[in-house]
Structure formats: C-alpha cells, structure tokens
Motif scaffolding. Structure first.
Motif, PDB file in Angstrom:
ATOM      1  N   LEU A  85     -14.815  -3.267  35.202  1.00 35.34           N
ATOM      2  CA  LEU A  85     -13.768  -4.231  35.641  1.00 35.34           C
ATOM      3  C   LEU A  85     -12.333  -3.561  35.977  1.00 35.34           C
ATOM      4  N   ARG A  86     -12.085  -2.349  35.569  1.00 39.04           N
ATOM      5  CA  ARG A  86     -10.849  -1.723  35.712  1.00 39.04           C
ATOM      6  C   ARG A  86     -10.078  -1.952  37.303  1.00 39.04           C
ATOM      7  N   PRO A  87     -10.865  -1.917  38.410  1.00 37.00           N
ATOM      8  CA  PRO A  87     -10.264  -1.994  39.478  1.00 37.00           C
ATOM      9  C   PRO A  87      -9.556  -3.291  39.754  1.00 37.00           C
ATOM     10  N   LEU A  88      -9.974  -4.284  39.006  1.00 39.83           N
ATOM     11  CA  LEU A  88      -9.391  -5.594  39.003  1.00 39.83           C
ATOM     12  C   LEU A  88      -8.133  -5.876  38.319  1.00 39.83           C
ATOM     13  N   ALA A  89      -7.718  -4.727  37.622  1.00 42.30           N
ATOM     14  CA  ALA A  89      -6.171  -4.507  37.114  1.00 42.30           C
ATOM     15  C   ALA A  89      -5.234  -4.328  37.955  1.00 42.30           C
ATOM     16  N   LEU A  90      -5.407  -3.700  39.070  1.00 42.44           N
ATOM     17  CA  LEU A  90      -4.885  -3.642  40.179  1.00 42.44           C
ATOM     18  C   LEU A  90      -4.766  -4.861  41.263  1.00 42.44           C
ATOM     19  N   THR A  91      -3.973  -5.700  41.110  1.00 39.79           N
ATOM     20  CA  THR A  91      -3.972  -6.977  41.577  1.00 39.79           C
ATOM     21  C   THR A  91      -2.911  -7.422  42.392  1.00 39.79           C
ATOM     22  N   THR A  92      -3.060  -8.437  43.526  1.00 49.07           N
ATOM     23  CA  THR A  92      -1.674  -9.041  44.063  1.00 49.07           C
ATOM     24  C   THR A  92      -0.965 -10.207  43.440  1.00 49.07           C
ATOM     25  N   LEU A  93      -1.509 -10.436  42.144  1.00 53.16           N
ATOM     26  CA  LEU A  93      -0.827 -11.327  41.391  1.00 53.16           C
ATOM     27  C   LEU A  93       0.543 -10.951  40.845  1.00 53.16           C
ATOM     28  N   PRO A  94       1.631 -11.936  40.888  1.00 54.44           N
ATOM     29  CA  PRO A  94       2.685 -11.835  40.148  1.00 54.44           C
ATOM     30  C   PRO A  94       2.641 -11.255  38.510  1.00 54.44           C
ATOM     31  N   PRO A  95       3.708 -11.049  37.938  1.00 55.31           N
ATOM     32  CA  PRO A  95       3.811 -10.855  36.511  1.00 55.31           C
ATOM     33  C   PRO A  95       3.314 -11.721  35.787  1.00 55.31           C
ATOM     34  N   GLN A  96       3.681 -13.065  36.002  1.00 54.55           N
ATOM     35  CA  GLN A  96       3.137 -14.252  35.157  1.00 54.55           C
ATOM     36  C   GLN A  96       2.294 -15.096  36.241  1.00 54.55           C
ATOM     37  N   LEU A  97       1.352 -15.743  35.640  1.00 53.66           N
ATOM     38  CA  LEU A  97       0.325 -16.860  36.320  1.00 53.66           C
ATOM     39  C   LEU A  97       1.085 -18.238  35.749  1.00 53.66           C
ATOM     40  N   VAL A  98       1.531 -18.881  37.044  1.00 54.96           N
ATOM     41  CA  VAL A  98       2.367 -20.140  36.877  1.00 54.96           C
ATOM     42  C   VAL A  98       1.398 -21.322  37.632  1.00 54.96           C
TER      43      VAL A  98
ATOM     44  N   ARG B 110       4.098 -17.854  45.146  1.00 53.71           N
ATOM     45  CA  ARG B 110       4.901 -19.116  45.270  1.00 53.71           C
ATOM     46  C   ARG B 110       5.161 -19.915  44.322  1.00 53.71           C
ATOM     47  N   TRP B 111       4.252 -20.184  43.371  1.00 61.83           N
ATOM     48  CA  TRP B 111       4.340 -20.641  42.164  1.00 61.83           C
ATOM     49  C   TRP B 111       5.201 -19.973  41.278  1.00 61.83           C
ATOM     50  N   TRP B 112       5.161 -18.624  41.281  1.00 57.28           N
ATOM     51  CA  TRP B 112       6.099 -17.743  40.335  1.00 57.28           C
ATOM     52  C   TRP B 112       7.616 -18.093  40.905  1.00 57.28           C
ATOM     53  N   PHE B 113       7.792 -18.041  42.191  1.00 60.21           N
ATOM     54  CA  PHE B 113       8.937 -18.295  42.529  1.00 60.21           C
ATOM     55  C   PHE B 113       9.673 -19.760  42.548  1.00 60.21           C
ATOM     56  N   ALA B 114       8.542 -20.543  42.323  1.00 61.94           N
ATOM     57  CA  ALA B 114       9.258 -22.057  41.924  1.00 61.94           C
ATOM     58  C   ALA B 114       9.496 -22.299  40.420  1.00 61.94           C
ATOM     59  N   TRP B 115       8.851 -21.515  39.652  1.00 60.59           N
ATOM     60  CA  TRP B 115       9.151 -21.300  38.141  1.00 60.59           C
ATOM     61  C   TRP B 115      10.365 -20.660  37.986  1.00 60.59           C
ATOM     62  N   ILE B 116      10.763 -19.693  38.669  1.00 61.42           N
ATOM     63  CA  ILE B 116      12.047 -19.050  38.652  1.00 61.42           C
ATOM     64  C   ILE B 116      13.085 -20.061  39.018  1.00 61.42           C
ATOM     65  N   ALA B 117      12.694 -20.444  40.210  1.00 63.78           N
ATOM     66  CA  ALA B 117      13.805 -21.484  40.871  1.00 63.78           C
ATOM     67  C   ALA B 117      14.480 -22.443  39.901  1.00 63.78           C
ATOM     68  N   ILE B 118      13.451 -23.208  39.302  1.00 58.61           N
ATOM     69  CA  ILE B 118      13.506 -24.157  38.199  1.00 58.61           C
ATOM     70  C   ILE B 118      14.094 -23.770  37.257  1.00 58.61           C
ATOM     71  N   GLU B 119      13.784 -22.718  36.749  1.00 58.15           N
ATOM     72  CA  GLU B 119      14.790 -21.956  35.490  1.00 58.15           C
ATOM     73  C   GLU B 119      16.237 -21.795  35.904  1.00 58.15           C
ATOM     74  N   LEU B 120      16.310 -21.148  36.962  1.00 57.95           N
ATOM     75  CA  LEU B 120      17.769 -21.031  37.616  1.00 57.95           C
ATOM     76  C   LEU B 120      18.428 -22.228  37.800  1.00 57.95           C
ATOM     77  N   ILE B 121      17.818 -23.016  38.539  1.00 57.87           N
ATOM     78  CA  ILE B 121      18.504 -24.575  38.769  1.00 57.87           C
ATOM     79  C   ILE B 121      18.752 -25.119  37.280  1.00 57.87           C
ATOM     80  N   ALA B 122      17.986 -25.166  36.410  1.00 57.83           N
ATOM     81  CA  ALA B 122      18.189 -25.847  34.908  1.00 57.83           C
ATOM     82  C   ALA B 122      19.565 -24.864  34.499  1.00 57.83           C
ATOM     83  N   ARG B 123      19.375 -23.654  34.590  1.00 57.80           N
ATOM     84  CA  ARG B 123      20.624 -22.978  33.749  1.00 57.80           C
ATOM     85  C   ARG B 123      21.846 -23.134  34.608  1.00 57.80           C
ATOM     86  N   SER B 124      21.842 -23.054  36.023  1.00 59.47           N
ATOM     87  CA  SER B 124      23.138 -22.759  36.842  1.00 59.47           C
ATOM     88  C   SER B 124      23.601 -24.097  37.602  1.00 59.47           C
TER      89      SER B 124
END
Length: 194
Positions: free
Chosen positions: A35-48, A77-91
């Motif tokens: 399954l090691r080839p599956l470690a090379l993925t197109t996913l972002p660092p976190q699943l959101v 896009r979900w990862w970007f949404a999570w980042i955006a929500i965090e930034l909007i909440a903080r700033s």
C-alpha cells in the motif's frame, strides 16, 4: 465564530498510519508495503469535511466550495475553506481573499505544501487551466521586459518558467483567496439578513 465548530479535521499522515499505509511508528514493520504507493497522494495535509450534523445554513456558506462553476468540491477546496474560516474568525472578513492568499504563500508552516503544490494541481484537471493562464501571463511579462536591454526574449521566458514551483504556489494561493472571499460574501449576506 460558530462555523468553526462544524468542521471535522483529520491529519492525512495520521490517517495513513492508522490504516496501515505508513508505519505506525519508527522501526515498525507491520504495515503493508504494497500500500506504500498510496502514501504519495494528491491530498492536502489535513482532511477537512463538514460534520454530519451540521445545520443546513452551514451548507449555504459552503455553496461555492461544492461548486464555483469551474471547480467542484475536492479535499483541497475544503482545506482552503477551513483555513479561510480560521483566518476570518481570528482577523475578521476577507472580502478580497488577500489574507488567505498571503497565508498560503507566506506562512512558514505551509512551506511543505508550497513545495508540493503539484499535489494540488493533480487533484483537479481544471486547475491546469489556472496554471496555464499564469504561465501565459509570465511569458507576456517576459516579452514586455524583453524590450529592455540586456537579456534576450528566450532568457526572460526561461527565467519565468524556471520559477514553476512559485507559479504553482501562487495559483494555489489564488484559489484559496477565492474560497475565502466567497465565504466572506456568504457571511456578509447572512449578517445583512439577520
């Protein structure tokens, strides 16, 4: 901001270790090497994702994440949404998406994401068009600069294309900025109505 509560976030590498795709700890030999080839993925660092019990209004805020007319929802896009929500909440609101764009381009914690921007590109074929547009703009800029003395057009184009990693990172950051601007617009609409 209550919207943050409705996101479920899991680390991709931790999930891969849990599923046996990567070794659970250093020196562990019990993982499935096939399954090691599956470690090379197109996913972002976190699943959101949105939690299953998220209220319907949350889906309204995420309408453009599901489909903005160009790209349909994917893990990035979900990862970007999570980042955006965090930034909007903080700033506060990010109507132009500039704060999210700068965060993706400049935050030291995302250096590995910027170096592996090809994963973002591979996650959706429509992103190739965004990168092609950026490369075309770089070539146009190189041709415009070619009028100045000192370098040939070929040298300027070569220099522009040599920064492909930066071009990919900038295109990725632009998508994050569009997601953030979209969420800000939806939140502003809700605030006006409420």
């Amino acid at each position: 901001m209550a919207l943050r509560h409705w996101f479920e976030v899991r680390d991709v590498e931790a999930e891969q270790r849990r599923l046996g795709i990567l070794p659970a700890r250093s020196g562990d030999r019990s993982y499935d090497k096939g399954l090691r080839p599956l470690a090379l993925t197109t996913l972002p660092p976190q699943l959101v994702r949105l939690k299953p019990d998220a209220p319907m209004v949350t889906l309204h805020y995420m309408q453009d994440i599901y489909d903005d007319g160009v790209l349909r929802a994917d893990p990035w896009r979900w990862w970007f949404a999570w980042i955006a929500i965090e930034l909007i909440a903080r700033s506060g609101p990010d109507p132009q998406g500039e704060r999210a764009r700068r965060f993706v381009l400049e935050d030291p914690s995302l250096e590995i994401v910027r170096r592996q921007a090809s994963r973002w590109l591979a996650a959706a074929p429509a992103r190739i068009l965004a990168v092609q547009e950026r490369l075309s703009a770089l070539v146009d800029l190189a041709l415009d600069e070619a009028d100045s003395p000192g370098r040939t057009i070929a040298e300027r184009v070569r220099r522009s294309v040599a920064n492909l990693d930066l071009t990919l990172a900038e295109a990725m950051a632009s998508e994050a900025g569009r997601v953030s601007a979209s969420i800000t617009i939806r939140l502003a609409e809700r605030a006006r109505r409420g």
